[in-house]
Structure formats: C-alpha cells, structure tokens
Design a protein around this motif. Structure first.
Motif, PDB file in Angstrom:
ATOM      1  N   PHE A   1       1.754   2.020   6.735  1.00 27.55           N
ATOM      2  CA  PHE A   1       0.467   1.700   6.130  1.00 27.55           C
ATOM      3  C   PHE A   1       0.665   0.662   5.029  1.00 27.55           C
ATOM      4  CE2 PHE A   1      -0.198   6.006   7.768  1.00 27.55           C
ATOM      5  CZ  PHE A   1      -1.379   5.836   8.479  1.00 27.55           C
ATOM      6  N   GLY A   2      -0.137  -0.394   5.053  1.00 35.64           N
ATOM      7  CA  GLY A   2      -0.062  -1.439   4.050  1.00 35.64           C
ATOM      8  C   GLY A   2       0.671  -2.684   4.499  1.00 35.64           C
ATOM      9  N   ALA A   3       1.310  -2.649   5.682  1.00 35.59           N
ATOM     10  CA  ALA A   3       2.110  -3.790   6.131  1.00 35.59           C
ATOM     11  C   ALA A   3       1.258  -5.009   6.462  1.00 35.59           C
ATOM     12  CB  ALA A   3       2.941  -3.397   7.354  1.00 35.59           C
ATOM     13  N   ARG A   4      -0.003  -4.795   6.778  1.00 32.19           N
ATOM     14  CA  ARG A   4      -0.847  -5.928   7.168  1.00 32.19           C
ATOM     15  C   ARG A   4      -1.397  -6.701   5.975  1.00 32.19           C
ATOM     16  NH1 ARG A   4      -4.261  -1.497   7.661  1.00 32.19           N
ATOM     17  NH2 ARG A   4      -6.084  -1.590   6.305  1.00 32.19           N
ATOM     18  N   SER A   5      -1.179  -6.203   4.747  1.00 29.53           N
ATOM     19  CA  SER A   5      -1.778  -6.828   3.570  1.00 29.53           C
ATOM     20  C   SER A   5      -1.318  -8.267   3.417  1.00 29.53           C
ATOM     21  CB  SER A   5      -1.411  -6.034   2.314  1.00 29.53           C
ATOM     22  OG  SER A   5      -1.977  -6.622   1.172  1.00 29.53           O
ATOM     23  N   ALA A   6      -2.275  -9.188   3.304  1.00 27.13           N
ATOM     24  CA  ALA A   6      -1.942 -10.602   3.141  1.00 27.13           C
ATOM     25  C   ALA A   6      -1.411 -10.887   1.745  1.00 27.13           C
ATOM     26  CB  ALA A   6      -3.180 -11.461   3.411  1.00 27.13           C
ATOM     27  N   PHE A   7      -1.806 -10.081   0.770  1.00 19.55           N
ATOM     28  CA  PHE A   7      -1.282 -10.209  -0.589  1.00 19.55           C
ATOM     29  C   PHE A   7      -1.512  -8.890  -1.306  1.00 19.55           C
ATOM     30  CE2 PHE A   7      -5.708 -11.094  -1.092  1.00 19.55           C
ATOM     31  CZ  PHE A   7      -6.048 -10.556  -2.322  1.00 19.55           C
ATOM     32  N   GLY A   8      -0.740  -8.651  -2.360  1.00 20.04           N
ATOM     33  CA  GLY A   8      -0.904  -7.422  -3.108  1.00 20.04           C
ATOM     34  C   GLY A   8      -0.562  -6.199  -2.273  1.00 20.04           C
ATOM     35  N   VAL A   9      -0.943  -5.037  -2.779  1.00 20.18           N
ATOM     36  CA  VAL A   9      -0.606  -3.765  -2.141  1.00 20.18           C
ATOM     37  C   VAL A   9      -1.889  -3.037  -1.782  1.00 20.18           C
ATOM     38  CG1 VAL A   9       0.575  -1.547  -2.432  1.00 20.18           C
ATOM     39  CG2 VAL A   9       1.518  -3.626  -3.489  1.00 20.18           C
ATOM     40  N   ARG A  10      -2.008  -2.639  -0.537  1.00 17.90           N
ATOM     41  CA  ARG A  10      -3.117  -1.800  -0.101  1.00 17.90           C
ATOM     42  C   ARG A  10      -2.564  -0.765   0.875  1.00 17.90           C
ATOM     43  NH1 ARG A  10      -5.774  -0.387   2.667  1.00 17.90           N
ATOM     44  NH2 ARG A  10      -7.721  -1.449   3.014  1.00 17.90           N
ATOM     45  N   GLY A  11      -3.262   0.346   1.033  1.00 14.84           N
ATOM     46  CA  GLY A  11      -2.748   1.426   1.862  1.00 14.84           C
ATOM     47  C   GLY A  11      -1.786   2.321   1.120  1.00 14.84           C
ATOM     48  N   VAL A  12      -1.354   1.913  -0.060  1.00 13.83           N
ATOM     49  CA  VAL A  12      -0.468   2.685  -0.925  1.00 13.83           C
ATOM     50  C   VAL A  12      -1.080   2.666  -2.324  1.00 13.83           C
ATOM     51  CG1 VAL A  12       1.843   2.896  -1.900  1.00 13.83           C
ATOM     52  CG2 VAL A  12       1.555   2.046   0.440  1.00 13.83           C
ATOM     53  N   ARG A  13      -1.266   3.837  -2.906  1.00 14.83           N
ATOM     54  CA  ARG A  13      -1.899   3.904  -4.230  1.00 14.83           C
ATOM     55  C   ARG A  13      -0.842   3.745  -5.315  1.00 14.83           C
ATOM     56  NH1 ARG A  13      -6.830   5.262  -6.229  1.00 14.83           N
ATOM     57  NH2 ARG A  13      -6.957   6.326  -8.249  1.00 14.83           N
ATOM     58  N   LEU A  14      -1.116   2.890  -6.290  1.00 15.42           N
ATOM     59  CA  LEU A  14      -0.209   2.615  -7.389  1.00 15.42           C
ATOM     60  C   LEU A  14      -0.762   3.234  -8.674  1.00 15.42           C
ATOM     61  CD1 LEU A  14       0.455  -1.190  -6.718  1.00 15.42           C
ATOM     62  CD2 LEU A  14       1.768   0.773  -5.872  1.00 15.42           C
ATOM     63  N   VAL A  15       0.125   3.874  -9.440  1.00 15.64           N
ATOM     64  CA  VAL A  15      -0.261   4.506 -10.704  1.00 15.64           C
ATOM     65  C   VAL A  15       0.836   4.223 -11.721  1.00 15.64           C
ATOM     66  CG1 VAL A  15      -0.933   6.656 -11.852  1.00 15.64           C
ATOM     67  CG2 VAL A  15      -1.397   6.355  -9.409  1.00 15.64           C
ATOM     68  N   ALA A  16       0.454   3.902 -12.963  1.00 19.43           N
ATOM     69  CA  ALA A  16       1.419   3.654 -14.035  1.00 19.43           C
ATOM     70  C   ALA A  16       1.021   4.460 -15.261  1.00 19.43           C
ATOM     71  CB  ALA A  16       1.484   2.170 -14.380  1.00 19.43           C
ATOM     72  N   ASP A  17       1.875   5.383 -15.686  1.00 16.53           N
ATOM     73  CA  ASP A  17       1.594   6.240 -16.835  1.00 16.53           C
ATOM     74  C   ASP A  17       0.248   6.946 -16.702  1.00 16.53           C
ATOM     75  OD1 ASP A  17       3.936   5.997 -18.309  1.00 16.53           O
ATOM     76  OD2 ASP A  17       3.301   4.092 -19.199  1.00 16.53           O
TER      77      ASP A  17
END
Length: 713
Positions: A106-122
């Motif tokens: 999931f997310g391999a088709r993204s043309a830029f950035g990250v999608r299909g994977v949720r990112l969280v920082a602190d």
C-alpha cells in the motif's frame, strides 16, 4: 454543482460505540543510552498506551536511536526504515517529491509524498485528513525511536490502508548539554546540525536546527533543506504532564529531475530525459527546459496534556500549522492548450489543524484486567490553490497565465473505541472506529466551467484480535479488521488527462487478516513472524501520469498475501546480527481494461531482504557492521508489459568511534554504500504516461560524520 456520497457497508447501531487515535504517551521505550532487552521493548502504537511489543497481537517493529543516529546523516527516514520487514522505503534521489514509502504494497503508487501509510510525530499527525503525508517533516536528529505498525491493528488509525509509522523524539533529561555535528559525502552532500537540551526540576527543553545541502546524484536534483525543532516538557506534578512541540521545514527551489525511459537509464543512470521537441536548445532535458522545481515552507505546532488518575488516564492533543508549496512541472505548450487544463505551475497555501481527546481506564473484570480507550479525533485542512501556465512567450519554467483558482477543504471526524481484556495466558482485543471524511471544492476560475462540488466518505472500521502466551518466551496471535482508504486531494484533482476535480472516485475497502508468532530463542535471539492477507475492492490505480501530474481511477479487486520475518540476535563477544525478510504476492484479483487477472501491482517487489552483521567493542568505543540490501524486480505499470526495474542486491559498510574527555563526548562515523558500485533503479514512477518510469539510485558513495557534545555540570 456536483455532489457524491459514499458510505461504508457496516454502519454502527450507536455512534457512541465507535470511539482511539494516535496519542503522545509518556515514552518508556529504550533510549540510546539505556537499551532494553529484546522482550522489554515498550511501544505505544497499537493500543495507544505503553505496552511490551512482545505482548501485542500485531506486527510491529521498533527502530531505536542508535539505528537512526549513530552512523547516518539523518536526512531521510529511509536510512532507518530499510531494516523493517514489510516496509519498502525508497529514496528517490528527488527531494522535490519526498520519499516513496509502502507497507505491504500500500502506498507504492504515490507519485510524491506518502499515502496509504499514516505518519505521526510525537503524537501529532504528519498525515493530512485526506491521507497524504510528508516524511520530510520528521526530525531524525532528535529521534529516540520509530515504531512501525502493520496489519489489522493499523486500521484503527483511520483513513489509510497499509500501516502506521510513528516517530518519537527523545525527552530532555539531565544537566544542560549542547551538541554540534557535521556530515559530508558524495555528490556534494553536506549536513550541519546544532542542538541543545536540558532539564531542571519539572521542566525540560530540546532545541534543534539543521541545514542539509546536496548537488544531487541525478542531473538537475540539487536541494537545500533547513529544519528547526523545539520541544518543551513540563511536569507540574507526578501525575500530569504537558508537552509542547514546534517544527519548521524549508526547501527553496528544490530541483526535480523527473523520471526517465528505460533506454535513457541504460545509457546513463544520472542523465535526464532529452526533450526532442525542443528546437531552441537541442539535447536539453525536460527538467532543464522547464526548470522543474518545488519550494516548500512548512510550520506546525502541537501540544499534549496528560493526566493520570490512578491507573486511568486523560489525554488531550491539539495541533495546527501552515504549508506553502510552489511547484513547476514539465508540460509542453501544446499540451496546455485545452481550456480544462490547469497549467504547469501549482501554487497552494494550506492551513491545517486538529484535536484529539481520549480517556483510558483499567478495571478488573471477569477474573482478568480490562483496558478500555474511548476517544474522538477531528482534523481539517484548507487550501487556497491556484494553477498557472509554466511559460511566458518562448520562456519556459516561469509563472504565466492563471488557469486554476479554487478553495479545497478536507474535514475528518473520527470517534473510536478499543478494548483489551487479559486473563491468564489470553489477551483479547476489539476495536471500532467510525470515519467521516468530507471534501469540498469551491471553483473561482469559471471560464472552463464550474468544478465546484463535494464528496462525503463514511466507513466504520472494526477490529478483533487474540494473543495466547504459550510460554514466557513464545506468543502466538491472530487478528482481523476492515480498513478503508479515501482518495487524497491530489488523487482527486484531475479526471483523465485534462478534466477537473474527480468526484466519482470511491474509497478502497480492504479486509485484513493476520497470524503471527513472537519468540525468544536461546535467551538472546528474538524472532517475529507474520502471515497476512488483504483483499481490497475499488483499489485506486493510476489512470494517467505525465510530467508530475497524475490522475487516478477505481480498478477491480486486488489480493495481497505475504509473509514477514525479522530476527535480532546477540551473538556474544560484541557481535550481533539483524535480519528482515518479506515475501509479497500482490496482484489484481480481477481483470479490468487491458489489465489481466493476476497482473502484479506496480511499484511492489515480490521479495525484499535486509541483513546486518555488526560488532561493537565492550566499552562501546568502536564498532563496525556489514549491511546487505536486496529487492526483487518491480513492475512500473498495471499491464506488466513495460520493462520492469530489475532486482538488485547491494552491500554497505559502516564504522563508528566515540571518546569521552571530561564533559566532552566525541563521535565519528564513516559509511561506504553500494560497495561494489552496482547500477540499479531505486524507485519507479507508477503509470507514467510517457514511459518515463525509472529513477536511478546512486553507485558507490561515501559519507563521513563527526559530532561533539558538551554537558555542563
């Protein structure tokens, strides 16, 4: 005016029963200075509270501070994530488009950035409410650990399909300290970082600033990135805690090298694609002719308040920020002729904010312990977006006439609940999250028609899981969930090759199954293994992609089946070994258009491997390691007829040293990547209409780094 409404097949009988989201709990995982044993690593992802990862019925891996910071320039999260099974993190050698991260395909088709994977920082989402995130906002210099959660448990984080990547910065502690570090390497790589940290009484602070520069491995890929980060921790009592964070990211005129055809990559991996239509300057590349580039200015701040009431806990989180982007793409004048076309310059100004509150309680029920979390998350983003032609007269790569002017708003509201009941060797888990994601578009450029409208996506995500403790050193588990993934704003912006906003896209719905084993062998060897299957309907796939602009469509069903194994071993006498292996069968389960049943999903390797053999002197003053990374071939488009990016294997070497001189702590490291100078394609642009799919990875390259830290008494 256009409007659409997509609702999940499972509707809750009571919305109040559907209530858990990412939170910032008091970090208890091992720090760089106090490494925990393999069984005692504590994570927050999964249950939103501190728990030993060994006892969590989910596939989760932790990358600690030493893996992130000790022998890396700390520029890209892919440096550390390469050792996580099931995750593919690709450095595209293109800082205008960020990393390409996929989890279980999931997310391999993204043309830029990250999608299909949720990112969280602190505890603060680095993913917008539409599902698009930017890994470049992660501050790796101050990272204590990265947790990677995959499989059914990750669906309780809402709108995504593949997993959750959470970064936690270290907590300030001890007397005040200042540190400066510098790294330099091939292709003009330069990274400078300065930080300060300390704690007095119930107040701790952390400050960091860095500057990264590179000439780029690929032609027209130079970049400069400036980052700043601040963290304030206040503990007014032994049961309460306030954490305030602020960060900034700035990239001015980051060059975009674009993709190239197979023939161009074979002739010269560094080269850009020649624009044969350029009669003014023969042999000039598309990237040079249109001066493809992107400028980013991103700031955000957040706070988390946590109070404990015996075993119970109340947590409140709020965040907000602004992101400004100007991007110049490579569209020819002829291609921009249709009135519906929005031009080759993207200019948007985004404000975003959100809140998350949850209550966690612990009770003894039925002869066991029940842990329950109830919460509500709200997030919103608002874009003022314009598009311009990228030429004036015969000059290209400059902002021309206005071709798009609109306001885009995305809003999500997610109540959630999660229960965990433990009795004896059994741990039973259940969860529910109801997600509503609304898109609203107000079109202010009406000469090509009115593309105003909206779309409303709703879905309820259930989760069930069970873990059985066979023995103190062996756990087995199984879990199942239903997840959903809406299109992002960028995936819905274009219909086909020239149309406006695509309100007809439906969300992808996935059914996730997983079974796994977690074991300790010979006391010093930890093994995690998982088998999984995901069936997805209405998978979002690339419809057309050219020059940086990509449109999407819903395809047929897809099937992902795979296995993941990770191993960490202490071999004695200072030696250690680490291994991560993944096998993934990811195919279209039904034919559509020219795509046959059984065709492999593009951008996804069938197998991947990471191996490491390391040694560290008993006192920790010296260390060295040998790394190997291998991936199988990757298809670049849905029909699998274009030449796939070949499989590859590379070897890296690293060494480190440290010295303590009074209040000074000095560190040095050296890396030699791709020792045997292999030519390989590092990533692909899925479905690129002009067949410029391929993005080259560097040949043999080196990095040297030094740091000096002084701690005051």
């Amino acid at each position: 005016m256009k409007h659409a409404d997509f609702r999940g097949r499972l509707r809750p009988t009571a919305l109040a029963a559907a209530l858990c989201s990412a939170g910032l709990c008091w970090p208890l995982a091992a720090s760089a200075d106090e490494p925990a044993g393999p069984m005692s690593v504590v994570v927050v992802s999964g249950t939103r509270a501190e728990q030993a990862s060994f006892d969590l019925p989910a596939a989760i891996d932790v990358v600690d501070a030493s893996q992130i910071r000790d022998t890396q320039p700390r520029v890209n999260a892919s440096e550390a994530l390469v050792a996580v099974p099931g995750l593919v993190a690709r450095d595209r050698q293109n800082y205008a488009q960020d990393l390409q991260i996929s989890s279980r395909g999931f997310g391999a088709r993204s043309a830029f950035g990250v999608r299909g994977v949720r990112l969280v920082a602190d505890g603060i989402p680095a993913t917008m409410p539409d599902g698009q995130g930017q890994a470049a906002t992660f501050n790796l210099d101050m990272a204590e650990r990265i947790e990677v959660l995959r499989g059914p448990f990750s669906t309780l984080y809402g709108n995504h399909s593949g997993g959750v990547v959470q970064l936690f910065t270290r907590d300030p502690k001890g007397p005040p300290a200042v540190e400066a570090s510098f790294a330099a390497g091939s292709d003009g790589l330069r990274k400078t970082d300065v930080n300060a940290a300390g704690r007095s009484g119930g107040v701790g602070y952390l400050l960091d600033a860095s500057r990264f520069e590179t000439d780029g491995y690929r032609d027209h890929s130079a970049a400069t990135r400036e980052q700043a980060y601040a963290k304030l921790v206040v503990e007014p009592s032994g049961t309460s805690r306030l954490v305030i964070t602020a960060s900034g990211l700035r990239q001015d005129d980051t060059q975009d090298p674009l993709g190239v055809t197979w023939a161009t990559w074979q002739a010269d991996p560094r080269a850009g694609e020649i624009d044969s239509t350029d009669t003014q300057t023969p042999r000039r590349t598309f990237a040079e002719r249109y001066d493809t580039r992107k400028s980013i200015d991103h700031q955000q701040a957040g706070l988390t308040w946590e109070s404990r009431f015996g075993p119970d806990r109340l947590q409140l989180t709020a965040w907000g920020g602004n992101r400004r982007v100007i991007q110049y793409q490579s569209f020819s004048r002829a291609f921009q002729a249709p009135a519906s076309h929005s031009g080759g310059v993207i200019d948007f100004d985004r404000d975003f904010y959100g809140v998350d509150g949850n209550w966690r309680m612990v009770r003894e029920i039925g002869g066991g312990v029940l842990r329950a979390t109830l919460g509500l998350e709200f997030a919103r983003s608002r874009d003022a977006r314009q598009g311009f032609e990228n030429f004036v007269g015969n000059s290209f790569g400059v902002k021309g006439r206005l071709r798009r002017d609109e306001k885009n708003e995305v809003e999500s509201l997610d109540p959630y609940a999660q229960l965990e009941w433990e009795r004896g060797p059994w741990v039973l888990t259940g969860g529910l999250r109801h997600s509503r994601v609304k898109f609203d578009v107000t079109d202010n450029y009406l000469s090509n028609g009115n593309d105003s409208g909206g779309v409303d996506y709703r879905h309820t995500t259930p989760l069930v899981g069970v873990l059985y403790k066979v023995s103190p050193t062996l756990n087995v588990y199984a879990s199942a969930a239903r997840g959903f993934e809406t299109p992002t704003l960028n995936e819905a912006f274009y219909s086909g090759t020239g149309g406006g906003f695509n309100f007809r896209l439906a969300p992808a719905i996935g059914k996730h199954l997983e079974a796994g084993v977690k074991a300790m062998l010979l006391e010093k060897v930890r093994v995690n293994a998982a088998l999984f299957q995901v069936r997805t309907s209405d998978e979002l796939v690339v419809d057309a992609s050219s020059g940086g602009r990509t449109s999407y469509r819903n395809a047929s069903a897809t099937l992902r089946r795979g296995a993941e194994v990770s191993l960490d071993a202490d071999l004695g006498a200072g030696w250690n070994a680490r291994m991560a292996m993944s096998a993934l069968h990811a195919v279209y389960d039904e034919a559509f258009g020219a795509v046959r049943e059984g065709s492999r999903l593009p951008g996804v390797p069938k197998t991947s491997f990471y191996g490491e053999l390391g040694w560290k002197e008993a006192a920790g003053r010296f260390g060295a390691a040998l790394e190997t990374i291998a991936n199988s071939r990757v298809y670049a488009e849905d029909t699998n007829t274009a030449t796939p990016a070949p499989g590859y294997g590379i070897v890296n070497l690293r060494a480190q040293a440290s010295q303590q001189l009074g209040g000074w702590k000095l560190r040095q490291f050296a890396r030699l990547n791709n020792v045997f100078d292999r030519d390989y394609v590092g990533s692909v642009i899925v479905g690129e209409t002009n067949r410029r799919y391929y993005e080259a990875a560097p040949g043999r390259n080196w990095i040297l780094g030094v740091s000096a830290q002084y701690q005051f008494n």
